[in-house]
Design a protein around this motif. Structure first.
Motif, PDB file in Angstrom:
ATOM      1  N   ASP A 107       0.686  -1.199  -0.029  1.00  0.00           N
ATOM      2  CA  ASP A 107       0.136  -0.073  -0.255  1.00  0.00           C
ATOM      3  C   ASP A 107       0.972   1.316   0.023  1.00  0.00           C
ATOM      4  O   ASP A 107       1.507   1.406   1.080  1.00  0.00           O
ATOM      5  CB  ASP A 107      -0.978  -0.074   1.354  1.00  0.00           C
ATOM      6  CG  ASP A 107      -1.960   1.185   1.122  1.00  0.00           C
ATOM      7  OD1 ASP A 107      -1.877   2.310   0.563  1.00  0.00           O
ATOM      8  OD2 ASP A 107      -2.844   1.011   2.045  1.00  0.00           O
ATOM      9  N   GLY A 108       0.577   1.879  -1.077  1.00  0.00           N
ATOM     10  CA  GLY A 108       1.507   3.184  -1.270  1.00  0.00           C
ATOM     11  C   GLY A 108       1.534   4.274  -0.083  1.00  0.00           C
ATOM     12  O   GLY A 108       2.063   5.087   0.267  1.00  0.00           O
ATOM     13  N   ASN A 109       0.185   4.216   0.684  1.00  0.00           N
ATOM     14  CA  ASN A 109      -0.050   4.801   1.630  1.00  0.00           C
ATOM     15  C   ASN A 109       0.731   4.660   3.113  1.00  0.00           C
ATOM     16  O   ASN A 109       0.775   5.617   3.773  1.00  0.00           O
ATOM     17  CB  ASN A 109      -1.678   5.150   1.905  1.00  0.00           C
ATOM     18  CG  ASN A 109      -2.425   5.567   0.892  1.00  0.00           C
ATOM     19  OD1 ASN A 109      -1.779   6.777   0.362  1.00  0.00           O
ATOM     20  ND2 ASN A 109      -3.309   4.948   0.629  1.00  0.00           N
ATOM     21  N   ILE A 110       1.211   3.534   2.991  1.00  0.00           N
ATOM     22  CA  ILE A 110       1.872   3.314   4.451  1.00  0.00           C
ATOM     23  C   ILE A 110       3.416   2.801   3.905  1.00  0.00           C
ATOM     24  O   ILE A 110       4.133   2.104   4.678  1.00  0.00           O
ATOM     25  CB  ILE A 110       1.448   2.087   5.013  1.00  0.00           C
ATOM     26  CG1 ILE A 110       1.206   0.825   4.140  1.00  0.00           C
ATOM     27  CG2 ILE A 110       0.090   2.700   5.644  1.00  0.00           C
ATOM     28  CD1 ILE A 110       0.709  -0.368   5.107  1.00  0.00           C
ATOM     29  N   LYS A 136      -2.640   7.312  -9.009  1.00  0.00           N
ATOM     30  CA  LYS A 136      -2.057   7.504  -7.563  1.00  0.00           C
ATOM     31  C   LYS A 136      -0.500   7.848  -7.645  1.00  0.00           C
ATOM     32  O   LYS A 136       0.047   7.014  -8.428  1.00  0.00           O
ATOM     33  CB  LYS A 136      -2.278   6.351  -6.695  1.00  0.00           C
ATOM     34  CG  LYS A 136      -4.124   6.321  -6.417  1.00  0.00           C
ATOM     35  CD  LYS A 136      -4.059   4.932  -5.506  1.00  0.00           C
ATOM     36  CE  LYS A 136      -5.763   4.568  -5.142  1.00  0.00           C
ATOM     37  NZ  LYS A 136      -5.793   3.266  -4.652  1.00  0.00           N
ATOM     38  N   TRP A 172       4.751   5.528  -8.238  1.00  0.00           N
ATOM     39  CA  TRP A 172       3.481   5.092  -8.646  1.00  0.00           C
ATOM     40  C   TRP A 172       3.464   3.783  -8.788  1.00  0.00           C
ATOM     41  O   TRP A 172       4.444   2.826  -8.584  1.00  0.00           O
ATOM     42  CB  TRP A 172       3.117   5.864  -9.782  1.00  0.00           C
ATOM     43  CG  TRP A 172       4.157   5.418 -10.993  1.00  0.00           C
ATOM     44  CD1 TRP A 172       3.850   4.130 -11.767  1.00  0.00           C
ATOM     45  CD2 TRP A 172       5.305   6.185 -11.389  1.00  0.00           C
ATOM     46  NE1 TRP A 172       5.134   4.338 -12.564  1.00  0.00           N
ATOM     47  CE2 TRP A 172       6.010   5.403 -12.452  1.00  0.00           C
ATOM     48  CE3 TRP A 172       6.074   7.148 -10.798  1.00  0.00           C
ATOM     49  CZ2 TRP A 172       7.299   5.650 -13.072  1.00  0.00           C
ATOM     50  CZ3 TRP A 172       7.281   7.662 -11.535  1.00  0.00           C
ATOM     51  CH2 TRP A 172       7.732   6.866 -12.500  1.00  0.00           C
ATOM     52  N   GLU A 173       2.287   3.073  -9.141  1.00  0.00           N
ATOM     53  CA  GLU A 173       1.940   1.721  -8.930  1.00  0.00           C
ATOM     54  C   GLU A 173       2.431   1.334 -10.197  1.00  0.00           C
ATOM     55  O   GLU A 173       1.538   0.780 -11.175  1.00  0.00           O
ATOM     56  CB  GLU A 173       0.734   1.321  -8.514  1.00  0.00           C
ATOM     57  CG  GLU A 173       0.309   1.654  -6.833  1.00  0.00           C
ATOM     58  CD  GLU A 173      -1.145   0.951  -6.700  1.00  0.00           C
ATOM     59  OE1 GLU A 173      -1.729   0.905  -7.581  1.00  0.00           O
ATOM     60  OE2 GLU A 173      -1.036   1.070  -5.482  1.00  0.00           O
ATOM     61  N   LYS A 189       8.544   7.791   5.307  1.00  0.00           N
ATOM     62  CA  LYS A 189       7.117   7.377   4.785  1.00  0.00           C
ATOM     63  C   LYS A 189       6.919   8.235   3.535  1.00  0.00           C
ATOM     64  O   LYS A 189       7.260   9.617   3.517  1.00  0.00           O
ATOM     65  CB  LYS A 189       6.280   7.709   5.806  1.00  0.00           C
ATOM     66  CG  LYS A 189       6.192   6.830   7.031  1.00  0.00           C
ATOM     67  CD  LYS A 189       5.168   6.875   7.769  1.00  0.00           C
ATOM     68  CE  LYS A 189       5.178   5.711   9.140  1.00  0.00           C
ATOM     69  NZ  LYS A 189       4.244   5.818   9.911  1.00  0.00           N
ATOM     70  N   THR A 190       6.543   7.753   2.445  1.00  0.00           N
ATOM     71  CA  THR A 190       6.188   8.401   1.460  1.00  0.00           C
ATOM     72  C   THR A 190       4.838   8.967   1.764  1.00  0.00           C
ATOM     73  O   THR A 190       4.110   8.606   2.437  1.00  0.00           O
ATOM     74  CB  THR A 190       6.052   7.629   0.184  1.00  0.00           C
ATOM     75  OG1 THR A 190       5.162   6.543   0.318  1.00  0.00           O
ATOM     76  CG2 THR A 190       7.586   7.015  -0.282  1.00  0.00           C
ATOM     77  N   GLN A 191       4.283  10.158   0.825  1.00  0.00           N
ATOM     78  CA  GLN A 191       3.300  10.862   1.174  1.00  0.00           C
ATOM     79  C   GLN A 191       2.722  10.822  -0.200  1.00  0.00           C
ATOM     80  O   GLN A 191       3.000  11.193  -1.156  1.00  0.00           O
ATOM     81  CB  GLN A 191       3.462  11.979   1.672  1.00  0.00           C
ATOM     82  CG  GLN A 191       4.006  12.203   2.959  1.00  0.00           C
ATOM     83  CD  GLN A 191       4.144  13.642   3.508  1.00  0.00           C
ATOM     84  OE1 GLN A 191       3.930  14.537   3.173  1.00  0.00           O
ATOM     85  NE2 GLN A 191       4.820  13.604   4.720  1.00  0.00           N
ATOM     86  N   SER A 192       1.144  10.761  -0.290  1.00  0.00           N
ATOM     87  CA  SER A 192       0.418  10.976  -1.482  1.00  0.00           C
ATOM     88  C   SER A 192       0.338  12.131  -1.922  1.00  0.00           C
ATOM     89  O   SER A 192       0.536  13.362  -1.256  1.00  0.00           O
ATOM     90  CB  SER A 192      -1.140  10.554  -1.106  1.00  0.00           C
ATOM     91  OG  SER A 192      -1.971  10.738  -2.071  1.00  0.00           O
ATOM     92  N   TRP A 245       2.930   9.120  -5.270  1.00  0.00           N
ATOM     93  CA  TRP A 245       3.269   9.202  -3.795  1.00  0.00           C
ATOM     94  C   TRP A 245       4.882  10.054  -4.124  1.00  0.00           C
ATOM     95  O   TRP A 245       5.627   9.633  -4.895  1.00  0.00           O
ATOM     96  CB  TRP A 245       3.568   8.193  -2.807  1.00  0.00           C
ATOM     97  CG  TRP A 245       2.190   7.237  -2.521  1.00  0.00           C
ATOM     98  CD1 TRP A 245       1.568   7.585  -1.323  1.00  0.00           C
ATOM     99  CD2 TRP A 245       1.599   6.543  -3.315  1.00  0.00           C
ATOM    100  NE1 TRP A 245       0.453   6.907  -1.601  1.00  0.00           N
ATOM    101  CE2 TRP A 245       0.516   6.104  -2.806  1.00  0.00           C
ATOM    102  CE3 TRP A 245       1.808   5.877  -4.665  1.00  0.00           C
ATOM    103  CZ2 TRP A 245      -0.651   5.266  -3.455  1.00  0.00           C
ATOM    104  CZ3 TRP A 245       0.775   4.928  -5.125  1.00  0.00           C
ATOM    105  CH2 TRP A 245      -0.053   4.676  -4.503  1.00  0.00           C
TER     106      TRP A 245
END
Ligand SMILES: [Zn+2]
Length: 91
Positions: free
Chosen positions: A27-30, A62, A74-75, A39-42, A64
């Motif tokens: 999960d890119g948010n964590i 999305k 990105w994903e 930690k990356t940020q959106s 980060w």
């Protein structure tokens, strides 16, 4: 823990098995920056339009950012492949 494999996916498998980790998720948010470990940020894609290739911008929603090194994530294919492995491990 000492990780034996040289391949990232196999390293992931070894760690998950060794620590009996359940319900692994990517999960890119964590997530953390692989360079800085912060930690990356959106971040809104429109704020980074000049920092990424057009094709990446058009094909992803999305993103980060690492606030320290300013690297953008990105994903991409790598993450999608990891998610398949994680689904397999969780399944
Ligand atoms: Zn960084």
């Amino acid at each position: 823990m000492f990780v034996n494999s040289q391949k990232e996916i196999e390293q992931l498998r070894e760690i998950i098995k060794n620590f009996d980790i359940k319900n692994v998720k990517i999960d890119g948010n964590i997530a953390r920056c692989p360079k800085c470990n912060l930690k990356t940020q959106s971040i809104s894609k429109h704020k980074i339009i000049e920092k990424i290739p057009n094709k990446i911008f058009e094909n992803n929603e999305k993103f980060w950012e690492c606030k320290f090194c300013e690297k953008i994530f990105w994903e991409g294919t790598h993450i999608k492949n990891l998610q398949k492995i994680v689904e397999e491990i969780n399944g």
